[in-house]
Design an enzyme around this catalytic site. Structure first.
Site, PDB file in Angstrom:
ATOM      1  N   GLN B 125       0.931  -1.402  -0.216  1.00 19.86           N
ATOM      2  CA  GLN B 125       0.037   0.105   0.010  1.00 19.86           C
ATOM      3  C   GLN B 125       0.914   1.390  -0.161  1.00 19.86           C
ATOM      4  OE1 GLN B 125      -1.946   0.972   3.803  1.00 19.86           O
ATOM      5  NE2 GLN B 125      -3.693   1.792   2.874  1.00 19.86           N
ATOM      6  N   GLY B 126       0.890   1.999  -1.105  1.00 25.93           N
ATOM      7  CA  GLY B 126       1.739   3.276  -1.179  1.00 25.93           C
ATOM      8  C   GLY B 126       0.880   4.505  -0.851  1.00 25.93           C
ATOM      9  N   GLU B 243     -10.514  -1.051   5.783  1.00 27.19           N
ATOM     10  CA  GLU B 243      -9.327  -1.366   6.423  1.00 27.19           C
ATOM     11  C   GLU B 243      -9.289  -1.104   7.826  1.00 27.19           C
ATOM     12  OE1 GLU B 243      -6.050   1.327   4.960  1.00 27.19           O
ATOM     13  OE2 GLU B 243      -4.670   0.759   6.718  1.00 27.19           O
ATOM     14  N   SER B 374      -3.786   7.491  12.573  1.00 27.33           N
ATOM     15  CA  SER B 374      -3.555   7.235  14.135  1.00 27.33           C
ATOM     16  C   SER B 374      -4.975   7.319  14.905  1.00 27.33           C
ATOM     17  CB  SER B 374      -2.731   8.289  14.387  1.00 27.33           C
ATOM     18  OG  SER B 374      -3.438   9.714  14.609  1.00 27.33           O
ATOM     19  N   ASN B 375      -4.795   6.986  15.914  1.00 26.14           N
ATOM     20  CA  ASN B 375      -6.198   6.980  17.030  1.00 26.14           C
ATOM     21  C   ASN B 375      -6.526   8.510  17.005  1.00 26.14           C
ATOM     22  OD1 ASN B 375      -5.700   4.423  16.933  1.00 26.14           O
ATOM     23  ND2 ASN B 375      -6.177   3.800  18.956  1.00 26.14           N
TER      24      ASN B 375
HETATM   25  C1  LIG Z   1       4.013  -0.224  11.261  1.00 19.69           C
HETATM   26  C2  LIG Z   1       3.541   0.682  10.332  1.00 19.69           C
HETATM   27  C3  LIG Z   1       3.081   0.087   8.914  1.00 19.69           C
HETATM   28  C4  LIG Z   1       2.597   1.303   8.132  1.00 19.69           C
HETATM   29  N1  LIG Z   1       2.183   0.373   7.043  1.00 19.69           N
HETATM   30  C5  LIG Z   1       1.885   1.738   5.786  1.00 19.69           C
HETATM   31  C6  LIG Z   1       1.529   0.899   4.639  1.00 19.69           C
HETATM   32  O1  LIG Z   1       1.787  -0.130   4.341  1.00 19.69           O
HETATM   33  N2  LIG Z   1       1.381   1.897   3.504  1.00 19.69           N
HETATM   34  C7  LIG Z   1       0.983   3.384   3.952  1.00 19.69           C
HETATM   35  O2  LIG Z   1       0.826   4.017   2.929  1.00 19.69           O
HETATM   36  N3  LIG Z   1       1.209   3.881   5.250  1.00 19.69           N
HETATM   37  C8  LIG Z   1       1.607   2.773   6.228  1.00 19.69           C
HETATM   38  N4  LIG Z   1       1.719   3.162   7.444  1.00 19.69           N
HETATM   39  C9  LIG Z   1       1.944   4.747   7.626  1.00 19.69           C
HETATM   40  C10 LIG Z   1       0.676   5.422   8.531  1.00 19.69           C
HETATM   41  O3  LIG Z   1      -0.521   5.357   8.077  1.00 19.69           O
HETATM   42  C11 LIG Z   1       1.298   6.596   8.916  1.00 19.69           C
HETATM   43  O4  LIG Z   1       2.246   6.528   9.960  1.00 19.69           O
HETATM   44  C12 LIG Z   1       0.222   7.430   9.892  1.00 19.69           C
HETATM   45  O5  LIG Z   1      -0.584   7.822   9.199  1.00 19.69           O
HETATM   46  C13 LIG Z   1       0.610   8.483  10.993  1.00 19.69           C
HETATM   47  O6  LIG Z   1       1.503   9.500   9.994  1.00 19.69           O
HETATM   48  P1  LIG Z   1       2.798   9.820  10.374  1.00 19.69           P
HETATM   49  O7  LIG Z   1       3.581   8.783  10.928  1.00 19.69           O
HETATM   50  O8  LIG Z   1       3.470  10.861   9.488  1.00 19.69           O
HETATM   51  O9  LIG Z   1       2.475  10.528  11.732  1.00 19.69           O
HETATM   52  P2  LIG Z   1       2.167  12.100  11.804  1.00 19.69           P
HETATM   53  O10 LIG Z   1       1.056  12.282  11.018  1.00 19.69           O
HETATM   54  O11 LIG Z   1       3.393  13.132  11.871  1.00 19.69           O
HETATM   55  O12 LIG Z   1       1.679  12.028  13.395  1.00 19.69           O
HETATM   56  C14 LIG Z   1       2.376  12.400  14.653  1.00 19.69           C
HETATM   57  C15 LIG Z   1       1.688  12.424  15.687  1.00 19.69           C
HETATM   58  O13 LIG Z   1       0.806  13.411  15.570  1.00 19.69           O
HETATM   59  C16 LIG Z   1      -0.529  13.044  15.633  1.00 19.69           C
HETATM   60  N5  LIG Z   1      -1.589  14.141  15.038  1.00 19.69           N
HETATM   61  C17 LIG Z   1      -1.573  14.196  13.692  1.00 19.69           C
HETATM   62  N6  LIG Z   1      -2.486  15.038  13.350  1.00 19.69           N
HETATM   63  C18 LIG Z   1      -3.231  15.175  14.335  1.00 19.69           C
HETATM   64  C19 LIG Z   1      -4.440  16.002  14.535  1.00 19.69           C
HETATM   65  N7  LIG Z   1      -5.116  16.787  13.567  1.00 19.69           N
HETATM   66  N8  LIG Z   1      -5.117  16.166  15.850  1.00 19.69           N
HETATM   67  C20 LIG Z   1      -4.198  15.343  16.849  1.00 19.69           C
HETATM   68  N9  LIG Z   1      -3.190  14.527  16.751  1.00 19.69           N
HETATM   69  C21 LIG Z   1      -2.642  14.695  15.666  1.00 19.69           C
HETATM   70  C22 LIG Z   1      -0.859  11.809  15.344  1.00 19.69           C
HETATM   71  O14 LIG Z   1      -1.920  10.874  15.871  1.00 19.69           O
HETATM   72  C23 LIG Z   1       0.524  11.415  15.927  1.00 19.69           C
HETATM   73  O15 LIG Z   1       0.421  10.866  17.217  1.00 19.69           O
HETATM   74  C24 LIG Z   1       2.337   2.450   8.399  1.00 19.69           C
HETATM   75  C25 LIG Z   1       2.714   3.105   9.652  1.00 19.69           C
HETATM   76  C26 LIG Z   1       3.318   2.349  10.526  1.00 19.69           C
HETATM   77  C27 LIG Z   1       3.590   2.780  11.816  1.00 19.69           C
END
Ligand SMILES: Cc1cc2nc3c(=O)[nH]c(=O)nc-3n(C[C@H](O)[C@H](O)[C@H](O)COP(=O)(O)OP(=O)(O)OC[C@H]3O[C@@H](n4cnc5c(N)ncnc54)[C@H](O)[C@@H]3O)c2cc1C
Lengths: 375, 389
Positions: B125-126, B243, B374-375
């Site tokens: 998934q990209g 999902e 994220s949650n």
């Molecule tokens: C193990 C793992 C597997 C994954 N696999 C895939 C995959 O196969 N394909 C893919 O496309 N992606 C994948 N992901 C990506 C995943 O969807 C992202 O990590 C996720 O969406 C969070 O983005 P970020 O890591 O950039 O964190 P950020 O968006 O930078 O978030 C950092 C923190 O800020 C919080 N935050 C952000 N915005 C808000 C808001 N508006 N209000 C309150 N809090 C907020 C978040 O909850 C988090 O705690 C994977 C991630 C992990 C960890």
């Protein structure tokens, strides 16, 4: 009432902070951890040169004559930098047991070398299913001629691999005796493991291991009290180390939240996250207060010190883990990679929780001490 | 209102149990858990289910689905949990498959669905990018039209199992002029296309699950686009609620708890059992009661969906609570392992497989409240769309 540091303590704090700043970045730390011993012998020599190895030992035995306040200062700084060198195993456990015993021969043989950084020590007291119970062990020594024969095994001994001398608990008749076992003894076998936070540990086996007459650290009748005292002080210091790690995580998380942008703004602007970081801050402050409290009562020899220590360790165990889990969460995907150090601190705090009784165990101990005579 | 199984359902349960007894064993489980054999063993497991016709419970029958009722799905999942059998990877079956059969054209269905079902095509998934995580619509990977192709440039990150993948489904930017959600297209990209580089990211459990996938002038036929140009966000959103529902992990949670229970029932040297400790009991009971509730929350959501409703913020609720419970169960499991949970494996025997698994699951489990949205983001969704805040 005065909770501030003395001039000497401030000096010690400044010197260790300065050293960590210069010599203990996260890249350097990973280099030290990957060395053969699991830590850096060069850093250990620096610790010796800076006098940190002598801190808790009495002046009469060549030490600096410091208190648990001083060792906590050091360990807190070690926690902030996630230090991997075996200060706990060699100094806070090994050297402290030897110095607290009454065997001048053993003290003369090992302490000077430990303090100068030439000798490593370890304390082997837990067995496969002891679960922090000092007396739940099967290792046994028998008198033989002038000396003893030792049989049994120990689990996951901190610094057990690098140690030149290992302090070992074993039953001798009906008493829990404490022996100093040279690491080159015939009949000792060691198996190396690494804990997830990088600390090297060993499983030990004693197979008809013969010990000289002078290997008892103290009278068997006194060893349990000695061990308890040393573990109490080490528990405070380890909690201080946990606190240091918590503070690093709080700082790193706040910094990250101020720089990482999503939805066109730093994520630290989201109130939901701000409140979480305030909770992390509150947890850290609560733990600091319990540390100060335990340091005060322990230093004054007050009877409630045992309860304060249990409360401190239980809370650092629990809140340390939750602060670290929050730090991971707030770093998003970056938090679960090895690229950042957040995970390293989480692992360290998990290990700290499991040392000397985890949060639940210490809470039970607290309750026994607090409510025990009511029942 | 009733929650008892009919005789037919009980017969189905027996059939599932027999199937599992004949097709799933400790050895296969161990190979799936071993990173070195993970891929081959996972495909082998998927093929066994495929051969039986039991690989795609959620799909319509015409596309190869099982045609099961929700109760049957529930029975099937519970039976998997009983024997500790993992589900098959979600990327094909739970993610891109439904998008293809819902929004794809006939040619795409014929071309891609069979490989997804048999397990012969491994998908990844990209979506996420270094600058677009929670704010997924901020993605910047560009797709520029050149005749019958798009030319792709940009970087995807956190791509799970990209190192194994044959294909990636990706969100790319085809237009920059409107709102960020507009101008996104949904592309299927062959991972062997020149210009794609996969670089590993090591996670805190020490394993290689994650990757960075970069695209340097990668040519993708326009025929590989799902649906309309610039409408990718709509398709992706439909998929996200699937999902998230799948991420509740209830069956997994049950597996962990039953392991914990077995382990805690063993006697210590002094004859005591952790399972008899009231504090331990209280902690485990809290998790189990929440899980019992969530199980019915899921059934209620499924029932609504079956009656034609759409899972909206309920899928956020399932993801939120389910991942919290997974982490609670993983923490408990780690604590039951005691100090042994902290020991890294060596070539020698650690003597504590339970401890090793506990540590790895706890560590990687920290991610489940981050991925799939994220949650915190789920809470924002519920607050806004559910509670009208
Ligand atoms: C193990 C793992 C597997 C994954 N696999 C895939 C995959 O196969 N394909 C893919 O496309 N992606 C994948 N992901 C990506 C995943 O969807 C992202 O990590 C996720 O969406 C969070 O983005 P970020 O890591 O950039 O964190 P950020 O968006 O930078 O978030 C950092 C923190 O800020 C919080 N935050 C952000 N915005 C808000 C808001 N508006 N209000 C309150 N809090 C907020 C978040 O909850 C988090 O705690 C994977 C991630 C992990 C960890």
């Amino acid at each position: 009432m005065d909770f501030s540091l003395s001039d000497e303590q401030q000096l010690l704090k400044d010197s260790v902070d300065k050293y960590m700043l210069e010599r203990y970045s996260s890249e350097q730390r990973r280099g030290y951890m990957n060395a053969e011993a699991g830590f850096s012998t060069a850093v250990w020599s620096d610790f010796a040169e800076l006098g940190w190895l002598t801190v808790p030992l009495p002046e009469a035995l060549g030490g600096y004559g410091g208190s648990v306040v001083d060792t906590s200062l050091l360990m807190e700084a070690f926690g902030r930098a996630a230090v991997v060198e075996p200060y706990l195993g060699t100094v806070l456990l090994g050297a402290q047991l030897l110095s607290g015993g009454n065997n001048a021969t053993l003290q003369a043989r090992y302490l000077e070398e430990i303090l100068s950084g030439q000798c490593q020590a370890a304390f082997a007291y837990l067995e496969r299913r002891s679960r922090h119970q000092l007396t739940a062990i099967d290792s046994r020594a028998e008198r033989q001629g002038e000396g003893f024969v030792l049989n049994g095994s120990k689990s996951l001994v901190l610094n057990g691999m690098a140690a030149d001398v290992i302090l070992v608990t074993a039953w001798l008749e009906d008493a829990l005796a404490l022996f100093a076992v040279p690491a080159d003894s015939a009949g000792l076998s060691r198996e190396a493991f690494q804990l997830m936070d990088g600390q090297a540990v060993a499983n030990l086996r004693f197979d008809q291991l013969t010990l000289a007459t002078d290997s008892l650290v103290c009278e068997p009748a006194d060893s349990l009290a000695l061990i308890q005292r040393v573990i109490d002080e080490a528990t405070i210091a380890v909690a201080a180390q946990g606190l240091g790690a918590m503070e690093t995580l709080l700082k790193a998380t706040v910094e990250y939240s101020n720089t990482r942008k999503q939805f066109g703004q730093p994520i630290g602007k989201f109130q939901a996250l701000q409140h979480r970081m305030v909770d992390m801050y509150t947890a850290t402050q609560q733990c600091r207060s319990l540390l100060v409290r335990a340091l005060c009562s322990h230093s004054a020899g007050e009877p409630q010190a045992a309860m304060d220590i249990a409360a401190l360790k239980s809370m650092v165990g629990k809140l340390g883990r939750s602060v670290a889990e929050e730090a991971v969460q707030l770093h998003g995907g970056m938090g679960v990679t090895e690229e950042l150090s957040v995970g390293d601190y989480l692992k360290r705090l998990m290990v700290i929780d499991s040392l000397f009784g985890d949060s639940a165990w210490q809470r039970r101990r607290f309750a026994e001490l607090r409510y025990g005579d009511v029942a | 209102m009733h929650a008892t199984f009919s005789p037919e359902e009980l017969a189905f349960r027996d059939e599932v149990r027999v199937f599992l007894r004949d097709n799933f064993d400790e050895q296969l489980a161990a190979r799936i858990h071993n990173p070195k054999t993970f891929k081959t063993a996972t495909i082998e497991w998927q093929k066994k289910r495929y051969d039986k016709g039991w690989v795609a419970p959620g799909w319509p029958v015409e596309h190869g689905g099982c045609g099961w009722t929700d109760t049957q799905k529930y029975i099937f999942d519970s039976a998997l949990a009983e024997v500790g059998a993992p589900d098959v990877p979600p990327f094909g079956l739970k993610m891109v498959g439904p998008v293809i059969y819902t929004f794809g054209n006939d040619e795409q269905k014929q071309r891609f669905l069979p490989g997804i079902l048999t397990g012969d095509t491994w998908w990844c998934q990209g979506y996420s990018e270094p600058g677009a995580g929670s704010d997924l619509a901020g993605l910047q990977t560009r797709a520029e039209r050149d005749g019958d192709d798009y030319i792709i440039n940009g970087t995807k990150i956190w791509t799970t199992y990209a190192q194994y993948a044959d294909w990636i489904f990706a969100l790319v930017r085809t237009d920059n002029s409107g709102k960020p959600q507009q101008g996104i297209s949904f592309l299927l990209i062959d991972m062997r296309t020149p210009g794609i580089t996969v670089s590993p990211i090591i996670a805190i459990d020490g394993e290689h699950h994650l990757n960075e996938v970069s695209f340097d002038n990668v040519r993708v036929p326009v025929a590989n686009r799902i649906g309309e140009e610039n409408q990718g966000w709509t398709y992706a959103k439909a998929l996200l609620s699937h999902e998230r529902t799948a991420l509740s992990g209830i069956a997994y949670c049950k597996q962990v708890l039953s392991k914990v229970r077995r382990f805690a029932a063993e006697e210590n040297d002094d004859g005591s059992r952790l399972l008899d400790d009231p504090v331990f009991q209280a902690r485990m009971a809290d998790i189990e009661m929440e899980l019992m509730a969530l199980e019915y929350t899921e059934l209620r959501v499924l029932a609504t969906v079956a009656q034609g409703g759409a899972p909206g913020m309920e899928s956020s609720l399932l993801k939120l609570k389910g991942t919290e419970l997974q982490q609670a169960a993983q923490s408990l499991q780690f604590d039951v392992a005691g100090l042994y949970g902290s020991v890294l494996p060596t070539e020698h025997e650690v003597g504590h497989a339970f401890g090793d698994r506990s540590r790895r699951e706890y560590m990687y489990g920290r991610a489940c409240t981050i991925y799939g949205g994220s949650n915190e983001v789920q809470k924002n969704i519920i607050a806004k769309f559910g509670l009208g805040l």
